[in-house]
Design an enzyme around this catalytic site. Structure first.
Site, PDB file in Angstrom:
ATOM      1  N   GLU A   1      11.856  -2.653   0.161  1.00  0.00           N
ATOM      2  CA  GLU A   1      10.490  -2.346  -0.318  1.00  0.00           C
ATOM      3  C   GLU A   1      10.360  -1.294   0.468  1.00  0.00           C
ATOM      4  O   GLU A   1      10.998  -1.187   1.329  1.00  0.00           O
ATOM      5  CB  GLU A   1       9.543  -3.871  -0.282  1.00  0.00           C
ATOM      6  CG  GLU A   1       8.253  -3.673  -0.369  1.00  0.00           C
ATOM      7  CD  GLU A   1       7.875  -5.024  -0.090  1.00  0.00           C
ATOM      8  OE1 GLU A   1       6.624  -5.047  -0.313  1.00  0.00           O
ATOM      9  OE2 GLU A   1       8.789  -5.574   0.250  1.00  0.00           O
TER      10      GLU A   1
ATOM     11  N   LYS B   1       3.766  -4.318  -8.101  1.00  0.00           N
ATOM     12  CA  LYS B   1       4.097  -5.644  -7.557  1.00  0.00           C
ATOM     13  C   LYS B   1       2.266  -6.533  -7.971  1.00  0.00           C
ATOM     14  O   LYS B   1       1.652  -6.199  -7.946  1.00  0.00           O
ATOM     15  CB  LYS B   1       3.913  -5.724  -6.389  1.00  0.00           C
ATOM     16  CG  LYS B   1       4.258  -6.604  -5.554  1.00  0.00           C
ATOM     17  CD  LYS B   1       4.168  -6.506  -4.220  1.00  0.00           C
ATOM     18  CE  LYS B   1       5.388  -7.510  -3.164  1.00  0.00           C
ATOM     19  NZ  LYS B   1       5.064  -7.226  -1.512  1.00  0.00           N
TER      20      LYS B   1
ATOM     21  N   CYS C   1       9.634  -8.709  -3.475  1.00  0.00           N
ATOM     22  CA  CYS C   1       9.837  -9.026  -2.133  1.00  0.00           C
ATOM     23  C   CYS C   1       9.081 -10.386  -2.249  1.00  0.00           C
ATOM     24  O   CYS C   1       9.334 -11.222  -2.877  1.00  0.00           O
ATOM     25  CB  CYS C   1       9.003  -8.396  -1.777  1.00  0.00           C
ATOM     26  SG  CYS C   1       8.828  -8.852   0.959  1.00  0.00           S
TER      27      CYS C   1
END
Length: 264
Positions: A40, A111, A148
């Site tokens: 990321e 995301k 993440c």
């Protein structure tokens, strides 16, 4: 298939990050890697910028995708990379782009779960994605994309498996802190074990992040890993036969009694 997790310490200078990424790709190519996963914020570190993130994302994202595509095409390597995709607001998307070995964009994942935890609020400067989870074919393997904080939501990875993923790709900038390193290692192995799938996790090693990139097999065995170094590759050869062996002795996907498949 030989895969690698590329670990680097992104900076606020996109040109510096590109040079580091190019070196990682060259070294991975020399090792015969067919799929490289980057962390990321590989494009740009959001903290400490002199200009607004939204403005920089609009300016840098198209060139970043083109840059990664060129590397993939030149080295005949599929690459999963992450950065900030500009929007018409000052809050960009935190996006993972998957480029195939021909240099073509195969998928884009924005995301879903923003990091609003541990007294931090990613949603203050990032727009959450609203599309379904993404499974994409890269180097002949079906890959599910995870970003993440997504790692803490097992329903997401189970959804990816239900949609055909044999490999989970995790791009992360996992912030250091009390128990955070332990959570990272535990969650990576748990997602692989409960999915009986391979998992490749690339962690940012920027100043506030832990690095610790890792490749885990379908039985939860760590096949390759890095520590906190600011640059490196974790490399392993993935085997579909290994997945089949594990699923034969541990058929958790067949034994489920609850229908948890969801469309997010």
């Amino acid at each position: 298939m030989k895969v690698a997790a590329g670990q680097l310490a992104p900076t606020t200078d996109p040109s510096v990050n590109r040079r580091t990424i190019e070196t990682l790709v060259e070294e991975a190519s020399a090792e015969g890697v067919e799929l490289l996963v980057l962390p990321e914020e590989a494009m740009l570190l959001a903290d400490g910028l002199e200009a607004p993130l939204g403005e920089l994302a609009r300016a840098e994202w198209p060139g970043f995708v083109e840059f990664v595509s060129g590397l993939a095409r030149r080295h005949r390597m599929a690459i999963i990379a992450a950065g900030y995709e500009g929007t018409d607001t000052e809050r960009p998307y935190n996006t993972i782009v998957a480029i195939d070995e021909d240099g073509k964009e195969a998928a884009r994942y924005r995301k879903l779960h923003l990091y609003d935890a541990f007294l931090y609020r990613e949603s203050d400067y990032v727009t959450p994605g609203d599309a379904n989870p993404v499974v994409v074919e890269l180097a002949g393997t079906m890959v599910g994309l995870v970003n993440c904080y997504d790692l803490r939501f097992p329903e997401l990875t189970r959804n990816l498996i239900d949609h055909g993923a044999d490999l989970l790709s995790v791009s992360a900038a996992w912030v250091s802190g009390a128990m955070k390193e332990d959570h990272w290692r535990t969650l990576l192995r748990a997602r692989a074990i409960e999915s009986t799938a391979w998992l490749v996790a690339a962690g940012s090693a920027s100043p506030e992040c832990i690095g610790q990139s890792m490749i885990v097999d379908p039985f939860g065995i760590v096949r390759s890993q890095l520590g906190g170094e600011t640059y490196g590759l974790a490399i392993t050869t993935l085997s579909q036969r290994r997945t089949e062996e594990v699923r034969a002795v541990l058929p958790v996907l067949e034994n489920r009694r609850l229908n948890t498949t969801i469309e997010l």
